[in-house]
Design a protein around this motif. Structure first.
Motif, PDB file in Angstrom:
ATOM      1  N   LYS A  72      30.145  15.206  70.532  1.00  0.00           N
ATOM      2  CA  LYS A  72      29.955  15.074  71.968  1.00  0.00           C
ATOM      3  C   LYS A  72      28.442  15.430  72.293  1.00  0.00           C
ATOM      4  CE  LYS A  72      31.898  17.867  74.669  1.00  0.00           C
ATOM      5  NZ  LYS A  72      30.927  18.754  74.972  1.00  0.00           N
ATOM      6  N   ASN A  73      28.283  16.813  71.792  1.00  0.00           N
ATOM      7  CA  ASN A  73      26.843  17.381  71.717  1.00  0.00           C
ATOM      8  C   ASN A  73      25.792  16.432  71.236  1.00  0.00           C
ATOM      9  OD1 ASN A  73      27.926  19.330  72.901  1.00  0.00           O
ATOM     10  ND2 ASN A  73      27.606  20.840  71.675  1.00  0.00           N
ATOM     11  N   ILE A  74      25.967  15.743  70.201  1.00  0.00           N
ATOM     12  CA  ILE A  74      24.974  14.806  69.560  1.00  0.00           C
ATOM     13  C   ILE A  74      24.849  13.495  70.571  1.00  0.00           C
ATOM     14  CG2 ILE A  74      24.490  13.332  67.662  1.00  0.00           C
ATOM     15  CD1 ILE A  74      25.947  15.385  65.722  1.00  0.00           C
ATOM     16  N   VAL A 113      22.602  14.810  73.428  1.00  0.00           N
ATOM     17  CA  VAL A 113      21.339  15.028  73.112  1.00  0.00           C
ATOM     18  C   VAL A 113      20.654  13.747  72.978  1.00  0.00           C
ATOM     19  CG1 VAL A 113      19.602  15.592  71.107  1.00  0.00           C
ATOM     20  CG2 VAL A 113      21.447  17.023  71.741  1.00  0.00           C
ATOM     21  N   VAL A 114      21.384  12.444  72.395  1.00  0.00           N
ATOM     22  CA  VAL A 114      20.646  11.223  72.104  1.00  0.00           C
ATOM     23  C   VAL A 114      20.550  10.538  73.452  1.00  0.00           C
ATOM     24  CG1 VAL A 114      21.025   8.991  71.354  1.00  0.00           C
ATOM     25  CG2 VAL A 114      21.556  10.884  69.822  1.00  0.00           C
ATOM     26  N   LEU A 115      21.564  10.779  74.307  1.00  0.00           N
ATOM     27  CA  LEU A 115      21.303  10.118  75.835  1.00  0.00           C
ATOM     28  C   LEU A 115      20.261  10.767  76.556  1.00  0.00           C
ATOM     29  CD1 LEU A 115      25.132   9.601  76.651  1.00  0.00           C
ATOM     30  CD2 LEU A 115      23.333   7.829  75.982  1.00  0.00           C
ATOM     31  N   GLY A 116      20.128  12.237  76.484  1.00  0.00           N
ATOM     32  CA  GLY A 116      19.361  12.820  77.335  1.00  0.00           C
ATOM     33  C   GLY A 116      18.053  12.634  77.013  1.00  0.00           C
ATOM     34  N   VAL A 150      32.966   3.406  71.185  1.00  0.00           N
ATOM     35  CA  VAL A 150      31.468   3.750  70.550  1.00  0.00           C
ATOM     36  C   VAL A 150      31.662   4.404  69.186  1.00  0.00           C
ATOM     37  CG1 VAL A 150      29.098   4.614  71.003  1.00  0.00           C
ATOM     38  CG2 VAL A 150      30.658   3.925  73.036  1.00  0.00           C
ATOM     39  N   LEU A 151      31.168   3.593  67.943  1.00  0.00           N
ATOM     40  CA  LEU A 151      31.445   3.958  66.742  1.00  0.00           C
ATOM     41  C   LEU A 151      30.613   5.112  66.345  1.00  0.00           C
ATOM     42  CD1 LEU A 151      32.625   3.228  64.140  1.00  0.00           C
ATOM     43  CD2 LEU A 151      30.634   2.330  63.558  1.00  0.00           C
ATOM     44  N   ASP A 152      29.401   5.471  66.892  1.00  0.00           N
ATOM     45  CA  ASP A 152      28.663   6.491  66.572  1.00  0.00           C
ATOM     46  C   ASP A 152      27.290   6.908  67.661  1.00  0.00           C
ATOM     47  OD1 ASP A 152      26.206   5.189  65.877  1.00  0.00           O
ATOM     48  OD2 ASP A 152      27.432   4.804  63.894  1.00  0.00           O
ATOM     49  N   ALA A 153      26.836   7.921  67.564  1.00  0.00           N
ATOM     50  CA  ALA A 153      25.833   8.260  68.699  1.00  0.00           C
ATOM     51  C   ALA A 153      24.636   7.548  68.901  1.00  0.00           C
ATOM     52  CB  ALA A 153      25.406   9.712  68.289  1.00  0.00           C
ATOM     53  N   SER A 154      24.337   6.847  67.753  1.00  0.00           N
ATOM     54  CA  SER A 154      23.268   6.072  67.674  1.00  0.00           C
ATOM     55  C   SER A 154      23.617   4.711  68.542  1.00  0.00           C
ATOM     56  CB  SER A 154      22.740   5.594  65.946  1.00  0.00           C
ATOM     57  OG  SER A 154      23.827   4.784  65.692  1.00  0.00           O
ATOM     58  N   ARG A 155      24.572   4.437  68.666  1.00  0.00           N
ATOM     59  CA  ARG A 155      24.951   3.209  69.361  1.00  0.00           C
ATOM     60  C   ARG A 155      25.158   3.379  70.973  1.00  0.00           C
ATOM     61  NH1 ARG A 155      28.038  -0.720  65.107  1.00  0.00           N
ATOM     62  NH2 ARG A 155      27.352   0.600  63.365  1.00  0.00           N
ATOM     63  N   ALA A 156      25.280   4.703  71.430  1.00  0.00           N
ATOM     64  CA  ALA A 156      25.647   5.097  72.798  1.00  0.00           C
ATOM     65  C   ALA A 156      24.463   4.464  73.675  1.00  0.00           C
ATOM     66  CB  ALA A 156      25.665   6.593  72.828  1.00  0.00           C
ATOM     67  N   TYR A 208      19.752  21.492  68.819  1.00  0.00           N
ATOM     68  CA  TYR A 208      19.811  21.056  67.400  1.00  0.00           C
ATOM     69  C   TYR A 208      20.212  22.368  66.749  1.00  0.00           C
ATOM     70  CZ  TYR A 208      18.569  20.570  62.451  1.00  0.00           C
ATOM     71  OH  TYR A 208      18.351  20.218  61.068  1.00  0.00           O
ATOM     72  N   ASN A 209      19.855  23.499  66.752  1.00  0.00           N
ATOM     73  CA  ASN A 209      20.438  24.660  66.244  1.00  0.00           C
ATOM     74  C   ASN A 209      21.997  25.173  66.810  1.00  0.00           C
ATOM     75  OD1 ASN A 209      18.769  25.529  63.995  1.00  0.00           O
ATOM     76  ND2 ASN A 209      17.161  25.942  65.718  1.00  0.00           N
TER      77      ASN A 209
END
Length: 476
Positions: free
Chosen positions: A5-7, A10-13, A99-105, A327-328
């Motif tokens: 969820k956090n990934i 971050v991607v959407l943000g 949604v399969l993974d974060a890259s597709r969000a 990230y950390n």
């Protein structure tokens, strides 16, 4: 679940979307209340373990009941396009998309929020999910079930007149309040770590992958640097409790006893049996098959465990988030998960070599451990061989898990801290992992009686499982 969820957040943000993160294990009422308060354009749900699937189905139905129309996005390790189509999408009339993974969000969000594309995009998914349901129903119809009585006749037969089951060196409960993190590092399986970050490949080969190798090496370097700090500065506390008890099978259940007198059961562990018809010679399995039946009068044994490496993680993660270091923060959570799994591996090794002691001379390398090339299994409630995650409640009572480790079991049988692992120990040489698969209503009714529950309650937790459909699963 927090990490995936956090990934996504971050991607959407990074793509100029405002993300309202409610945390983990959030009730449906709070999700919908906040969505209204924030005038949310989309609601997203993420889940790692089977209780999450129950909640997703519930949230979708609540969105329908309360008149929502915003898109619902589904993601996480336990989810799939098939599960979304069969179990979630039909409960909500708004767009529901796996949604399969974060890259597709980002792409999914862009299409859903574009007035010129939204309707066509949602219709495309709705039609695809209808086809998936039709295909799923067709496949299910081809899987003929036998009756529970017949499945029990086709159990995995063991000759209990042969060598006696190994008697444990130590019977009872063992606890560890602050286990050495340094000792756990060598037991880490790095392959799932890279999958958490959506880097596909097997460790160590992934480090030389022409596509993701460079990124994988950079990620591993960061992880090892942080892992060194975690161990050296004791960022996390690792605790464990395990128990090995006298036990015998009673039908498809396992009775666990306090001592070798084997009189009154300390606990009864309920298990399901495969019911799909199989070719001749292939048994319909149940975990109870691997424990000597009580009527044989053969003394056998059974184990249980719970471990965590997540105590202290919240403080570490909050510190990074306060510095806006997503990230950390995610990296720390991913490493806590890996340490928890490593802890489960290490304790299982100690059970085999020390506490139960049926493999005292075992000497395996990391690859052998990762591939589980050893005698014995440790199936977890909620997973394919024992899909009833409510059996964790019995496990927690049997070992007094919360008192000994600080791990808390939620109402939906998720564990907190999330970086925790629990399960059973079986030692028979023939014990192996399997999936229960489709079951019939006759087994559901029998199981409800054995658990002293009602059919509706059993069906409710089975509702999230593709292995059961009360209208479809009628025994042959």
């Amino acid at each position: 679940h927090d990490i995936g969820k956090n990934i996504v957040g971050v991607v959407l943000g990074c793509n100029n979307y405002e993300v309202v993160d409610l945390g983990v294990m959030v009730p449906a009422a709070k999700i919908l209340e906040t969505a209204r308060k924030e005038s949310a354009d989309v609601i997203g749900l993420s889940g790692l373990i089977t209780p999450s699937l129950d909640e997703m189905i519930h949230v979708a139905k609540e969105m329908e009941r309360e008149g929502f129309s915003v898109p619902l996005l589904i993601g996480g390790a336990t989810t799939s396009k098939v599960h979304t189509a069969v179990k979630i999408e039909q409960g909500y009339s708004g767009p529901t998309i796996h949604v399969l993974d974060a890259s597709r969000a980002v792409g999914v969000m862009g299409n859903l929020l574009n007035p010129d594309k939204r309707d066509a995009f949602a219709t495309e998914f709705r039609e695809e999910y209808a086809r998936i349901r039709e295909n799923y129903a067709g496949r299910s119809a081809r899987k003929r079930l036998v009756t529970l009585e017949e499945a029990q006749r086709r159990k995995f037969h063991i000759d209990w007149s042969g060598p006696a089951p190994a008697k444990p060196r130590q019977i009872g409960v063992q606890t560890y309040a602050d286990y050495s993190l340094d000792e756990l590092v060598r037991y880490i399986d790095w392959t799932p770590f890279f999958r958490t970050w959506e880097l596909s490949g097997t460790y160590p080969a992934i480090l030389d992958d022409p596509t993701v190798g460079a990124e994988a090496r950079k990620l591993l370097a960061d992880a090892e640097k942080m892992l060194d700090c975690i161990v050296r500065e004791n960022w996390f506390t690792a605790r464990a409790v395990l128990g090995i008890f006298p036990a015998n099978g009673v039908g498809d259940d396992i009775e666990v006893y306090r001592d070798e007198h084997r009189t009154e059961p300390l606990a009864v562990l309920h298990h399901l049996r495969q019911q799909v018809e199989k070719p001749p010679g292939r048994p319909n399995l149940c975990l109870a098959d691997f424990v000597a039946p009580r009527e044989t009068r053969v003394p056998d044994y059974f184990g249980a465990f719970a471990v965590t490496a997540g105590l202290g993680l919240d403080e570490v993660s909050s510190r990074f988030q306060a510095d806006h270091d997503d990230y950390n923060s995610i990296l720390a959570k991913a490493l806590a998960d890996r340490l928890a799994e490593a802890f489960a591996e290490r304790m299982h090794e100690r059970v085999r070599k020390e506490y139960w002691g049926y493999a005292p001379d075992e000497s395996l390398g990391n690859d052998d451990l990762a591939r589980e090339r050893y005698r014995g299994i440790r199936p977890a409630p909620g997973y394919p061989a024992c899909p009833d995650h409510t059996e964790k409640r019995t496990l927690f009572e049997l070992l007094d898990v919360t008192t000994h480790t600080g791990i808390v079991l939620t109402e939906t049988c998720a564990m907190w801290p999330a970086a925790s692992v629990s399960g059973w120990y079986l030692a028979h040489p023939d014990a192996h992992y399997f999936g229960i698969g489709k079951i019939g209503r006759d087994q559901v009714e029998d199981y409800a009686v054995r658990k002293e529950s009602d059919v509706a309650t059993i069906e409710r937790w089975l509702a999230s499982n593709l292995s059961y459909d009360p209208d479809e699963m009628v025994p042959a």
